[in-house]
Structure formats: structure tokens, C-alpha cells
Design a protein around this motif. Sequence first.
Motif, PDB file in Angstrom:
ATOM      1  N   ALA A  37       0.482  -1.500  -0.259  1.00 11.58           N
ATOM      2  CA  ALA A  37       0.069  -0.156  -0.034  1.00 11.58           C
ATOM      3  C   ALA A  37       0.846   1.354  -0.422  1.00 11.58           C
ATOM      4  O   ALA A  37       0.644   2.700  -0.592  1.00 11.58           O
ATOM      5  CB  ALA A  37      -1.236   0.001   1.484  1.00 11.58           C
ATOM      6  N   GLU A  38       1.830   1.189   0.611  1.00 12.77           N
ATOM      7  CA  GLU A  38       3.094   2.080   0.808  1.00 12.77           C
ATOM      8  C   GLU A  38       3.697   2.497  -0.710  1.00 12.77           C
ATOM      9  O   GLU A  38       3.447   4.259  -0.985  1.00 12.77           O
ATOM     10  CB  GLU A  38       4.263   2.340   1.922  1.00 12.77           C
ATOM     11  N   THR A  39       4.149   1.376  -1.452  1.00 17.16           N
ATOM     12  CA  THR A  39       4.773   1.801  -2.836  1.00 17.16           C
ATOM     13  C   THR A  39       3.511   1.977  -3.947  1.00 17.16           C
ATOM     14  O   THR A  39       3.576   3.106  -4.180  1.00 17.16           O
ATOM     15  CB  THR A  39       4.679   0.023  -2.631  1.00 17.16           C
ATOM     16  N   VAL A  40       2.236   2.219  -3.455  1.00 14.66           N
ATOM     17  CA  VAL A  40       1.369   3.205  -4.479  1.00 14.66           C
ATOM     18  C   VAL A  40       0.822   4.238  -4.409  1.00 14.66           C
ATOM     19  O   VAL A  40       0.466   4.494  -5.058  1.00 14.66           O
ATOM     20  CB  VAL A  40       0.608   1.517  -4.726  1.00 14.66           C
ATOM     21  N   THR A  41       0.721   4.437  -2.914  1.00 13.36           N
ATOM     22  CA  THR A  41       1.034   5.767  -2.611  1.00 13.36           C
ATOM     23  C   THR A  41       1.572   6.707  -2.515  1.00 13.36           C
ATOM     24  O   THR A  41       2.007   7.616  -3.042  1.00 13.36           O
ATOM     25  CB  THR A  41      -0.182   5.689  -1.342  1.00 13.36           C
ATOM     26  N   LEU A  42       2.965   6.541  -1.491  1.00  8.37           N
ATOM     27  CA  LEU A  42       3.831   7.287  -1.683  1.00  8.37           C
ATOM     28  C   LEU A  42       5.577   6.733  -2.130  1.00  8.37           C
ATOM     29  O   LEU A  42       5.889   7.576  -2.195  1.00  8.37           O
ATOM     30  CB  LEU A  42       4.601   6.610   0.135  1.00  8.37           C
ATOM     31  N   GLY A  43       5.198   6.228  -2.836  1.00  6.28           N
ATOM     32  CA  GLY A  43       6.172   5.394  -3.593  1.00  6.28           C
ATOM     33  C   GLY A  43       7.230   4.396  -3.415  1.00  6.28           C
ATOM     34  O   GLY A  43       7.005   4.230  -1.530  1.00  6.28           O
ATOM     35  N   ASP A  44       7.832   3.395  -4.153  1.00 14.10           N
ATOM     36  CA  ASP A  44       8.795   2.172  -2.999  1.00 14.10           C
ATOM     37  C   ASP A  44       9.377   2.687  -2.344  1.00 14.10           C
ATOM     38  O   ASP A  44      10.671   3.010  -2.168  1.00 14.10           O
ATOM     39  CB  ASP A  44       9.413   1.546  -4.282  1.00 14.10           C
ATOM     40  N   PRO A  45       8.996   1.929  -0.703  1.00  8.93           N
ATOM     41  CA  PRO A  45      10.138   2.229   0.638  1.00  8.93           C
ATOM     42  C   PRO A  45      11.533   1.637   0.452  1.00  8.93           C
ATOM     43  O   PRO A  45      12.495   1.955   0.670  1.00  8.93           O
ATOM     44  CB  PRO A  45       9.476   1.487   1.545  1.00  8.93           C
TER      45      PRO A  45
END
Length: 109
Positions: A37-45
Motif C-alpha cells: 500500500a505504501e508503494t502505490v501511495t508514497l512510492g517504493d520504500p
Amino acid sequence: MDLENQQRVKDAAEKFGGENIVVVLGSSDPEGAEIYAETVTLGDPTFAGSLAGVPLGLCVYHVLEPEMKEAADPAKWDEQISMMEMVLNVDALVAAVSKMRADNSKFKL
């Protein structure tokens, strides 16, 4: 999220516009679901894929969230998903994805 899927999500967002994309995750563990979810919202952590530093802000749900169940064909849900609903920690999965969505999605369902 593997590099190939990151590129697919990025291409779809560019082609159709982020406002027209809903990402539905099926991860079986809350930590993985949160990272996806973080990847598609904020970018690949991990800064390893094509979404590194790319905050798409996409609308993201876990397939086990009530909104997804309501939208699904009941027969297909029973056939394909209901068993997972019984064995997975649904509350933890929903909490992980819904928090990321609430905090970082630019678009709504």
C-alpha cells in the motif's frame, strides 16, 4: 511488490490517470500489505523499483475490506475468497491498508 508489478502500476496510472485506478491487494500478511500500500501511495520504500520516489497517491484496498466484498459477486466471493477470510487476520490486514489509504491516497473509491 516486485519490479515488474511496480512498472505495471506506474504505466496504468500514466495511461488512465490515478483518479481512475483502484489497487486491490491480496497479501496474506499485514506487514506485506502495508508495504504494498505504501508503494502505490508514497512510492517504493526500498527505493529499488520504478516507483522509488514516485508518490502516485493511488486509492488502495485489501480484497478483504468490506467495500470489496460488497462489490464482488457473492458466488465468486464464496468460491475464491471466503476461505481466506476464515484463516487470515482480516482486522490486521484491513487496518494496515486502510491507514495507509487514509494517510496517503490522493484519490477516493
